[in-house]
Design an enzyme around this catalytic site. Sequence first.
Site, PDB file in Angstrom:
ATOM      1  N   PRO A   1     -12.376   9.790  -6.478  1.00  0.00           N
ATOM      2  CA  PRO A   1     -11.602  11.089  -6.780  1.00  0.00           C
ATOM      3  C   PRO A   1     -10.349  10.920  -6.274  1.00  0.00           C
ATOM      4  O   PRO A   1      -9.871  10.193  -5.240  1.00  0.00           O
ATOM      5  CB  PRO A   1     -12.167  12.100  -5.829  1.00  0.00           C
ATOM      6  CG  PRO A   1     -13.109  11.371  -4.889  1.00  0.00           C
ATOM      7  CD  PRO A   1     -13.418   9.853  -5.346  1.00  0.00           C
ATOM      8  N   VAL A   2      -9.284  11.550  -6.966  1.00  0.00           N
ATOM      9  CA  VAL A   2      -7.923  11.091  -6.754  1.00  0.00           C
ATOM     10  C   VAL A   2      -7.444  12.029  -5.623  1.00  0.00           C
ATOM     11  O   VAL A   2      -7.785  13.127  -5.433  1.00  0.00           O
ATOM     12  CB  VAL A   2      -6.965  11.350  -7.894  1.00  0.00           C
ATOM     13  CG1 VAL A   2      -5.366  11.192  -7.832  1.00  0.00           C
ATOM     14  CG2 VAL A   2      -7.370  10.380  -8.876  1.00  0.00           C
ATOM     15  N   GLY A   3      -6.509  11.521  -4.911  1.00  0.00           N
ATOM     16  CA  GLY A   3      -5.690  12.325  -3.660  1.00  0.00           C
ATOM     17  C   GLY A   3      -6.836  13.017  -2.547  1.00  0.00           C
ATOM     18  O   GLY A   3      -6.570  13.726  -2.071  1.00  0.00           O
TER      19      GLY A   3
ATOM     20  N   GLY B   1      -7.913  10.865   0.034  1.00  0.00           N
ATOM     21  CA  GLY B   1      -7.942   9.990   1.145  1.00  0.00           C
ATOM     22  C   GLY B   1      -8.706   9.025   1.044  1.00  0.00           C
ATOM     23  O   GLY B   1      -9.300   8.316   2.282  1.00  0.00           O
TER      24      GLY B   1
ATOM     25  N   SER C   1      -5.441   5.367  -4.981  1.00  0.00           N
ATOM     26  CA  SER C   1      -4.116   5.018  -5.460  1.00  0.00           C
ATOM     27  C   SER C   1      -3.979   3.431  -5.391  1.00  0.00           C
ATOM     28  O   SER C   1      -3.464   2.622  -6.138  1.00  0.00           O
ATOM     29  CB  SER C   1      -2.867   5.520  -4.806  1.00  0.00           C
ATOM     30  OG  SER C   1      -1.727   4.923  -4.926  1.00  0.00           O
ATOM     31  N   ALA C   2      -4.192   2.821  -4.090  1.00  0.00           N
ATOM     32  CA  ALA C   2      -4.035   1.314  -3.744  1.00  0.00           C
ATOM     33  C   ALA C   2      -5.273   0.759  -4.602  1.00  0.00           C
ATOM     34  O   ALA C   2      -5.092  -0.503  -5.145  1.00  0.00           O
ATOM     35  CB  ALA C   2      -4.191   1.001  -2.117  1.00  0.00           C
TER      36      ALA C   2
ATOM     37  N   ASP D   1      -3.962   1.953   4.380  1.00  0.00           N
ATOM     38  CA  ASP D   1      -4.434   2.202   3.052  1.00  0.00           C
ATOM     39  C   ASP D   1      -4.370   0.985   2.204  1.00  0.00           C
ATOM     40  O   ASP D   1      -5.642   0.509   1.715  1.00  0.00           O
ATOM     41  CB  ASP D   1      -3.849   3.178   2.592  1.00  0.00           C
ATOM     42  CG  ASP D   1      -4.319   4.429   2.815  1.00  0.00           C
ATOM     43  OD1 ASP D   1      -4.873   4.682   3.844  1.00  0.00           O
ATOM     44  OD2 ASP D   1      -3.999   5.537   2.102  1.00  0.00           O
TER      45      ASP D   1
HETATM   46  O1  PMV Z   1      -4.128   8.059   2.532  1.00  0.00           O
HETATM   47  P1  PMV Z   1      -4.918   8.645   3.491  1.00  0.00           P
HETATM   48  O2  PMV Z   1      -5.222  10.250   3.273  1.00  0.00           O
HETATM   49  O3  PMV Z   1      -6.311   8.198   3.723  1.00  0.00           O
HETATM   50  O4  PMV Z   1      -4.235   8.593   4.969  1.00  0.00           O
HETATM   51  C1  PMV Z   1      -3.828   7.561   5.504  1.00  0.00           C
HETATM   52  C2  PMV Z   1      -3.916   7.861   6.916  1.00  0.00           C
HETATM   53  C3  PMV Z   1      -2.760   8.093   7.749  1.00  0.00           C
HETATM   54  O5  PMV Z   1      -2.762   7.850   9.166  1.00  0.00           O
HETATM   55  C4  PMV Z   1      -2.676   9.630   7.823  1.00  0.00           C
HETATM   56  C5  PMV Z   1      -1.269   7.710   7.321  1.00  0.00           C
HETATM   57  C6  PMV Z   1      -1.211   6.050   7.503  1.00  0.00           C
HETATM   58  O6  PMV Z   1      -0.450   5.443   6.854  1.00  0.00           O
HETATM   59  O7  PMV Z   1      -1.925   5.452   8.360  1.00  0.00           O
END
Ligand code: PMV
Length: 334
Positions: A118-120, A122, A126-127, A169
């Site tokens: 799922p998008v957005g 966490g 995206s990566a 990420d």
């Molecule tokens: O991209 P996410 O939502 O999994 O969050 C990344 C984790 C953070 O610690 C909030 C940001 C980071 O760059 O480490």
Amino acid sequence: MTIDKQLSPKLSEQSLVQTSINPAVGRGYAHSKIILMGEHSVVYDFPAIALPFNKAKIEAIVTPSLSDHHILSSDYYHGVLVNAPEALANIIRAVTLTLESFKLPNLPLHISIQSTIPVGRGMGSSAAVVVAIVRAICDFYTFNISDYQLHFIVNQAEVIAHESTSGIDTLMASSSSPIIYRKSKQPVPFEFNVDAYLIVADSGQEGQTKEAVSKVRLLKEDKPSFVHNVMRSIGEFVLQAHEAIQNNDRIELGRLMTYNHYYLNQLEVSNTRLDRIVNAAWIAGALGAKLTGGGLGGCVIALAEDLESAQQIELAMRDAGAVQTWSMFLNGKD
Ligand code: PMV
């Protein structure tokens, strides 16, 4: 555009590798990722633990394009790649970098994406999409890309997608092992053999990583010693969790995850929706539960001692508002 100047000597040297064109099809895969503990404090050089999560993944397929342009075909967008919406700028950048860095022939390609991430939320979609596409292009041209080269391209592409972050990420998108990570140190891969189930629950609400990271930064400016102490505690929990994982101590690991959620609440990155799902997991017997990733939406994770308990916890999390759940046994030895 020449990008050789931006590349390290190692990458430039390897870009001279011979390639051949495979007119049939190139395939690339990538998995999602879960931050087990340590999000947000990891931005300030405290440790975090992240795992590849294979239950949600992505496949990219590359074939020759029937038009004069690169075409992108996905649920989100179908059309000429360079005309894709701003949200897909990371893909444009990744395709350009891959073709130019490795001096691959610039034939028009048709890139199609199938994803269950799922998008957005966490989970690193995206990566992961960038990793899958870069791997598919390299497979199409039978070019053997190294992990180092892949990581470099993903990092460059993801600078567009997000503001400056810890890098966890992008690292996880191409890592097949769990890692313990600190921004200023080399990531350390390790074996994750804990007799427990990890449940991931999608809250159905888009995560707000960028907003959450800047909210924490503002809170840190306002209350520096409070935030530093919270982050230092989270960092200690992460190190203790690493030890608990090595000792196959699921009870201790669950306890630390719960503490981590409590401290993320202190950083104001949870919300009522996430807290409701976390509470439901606890009440249903989870060994621990917390939000994962940037927060203010996104996903919640929980630890369960066995399959039966995992199933009950999944149901409870859905009752509390989760729109989708996955579970994974954490002992890779079995
Ligand atoms: O991209 P996410 O939502 O999994 O969050 C990344 C984790 C953070 O610690 C909030 C940001 C980071 O760059 O480490």
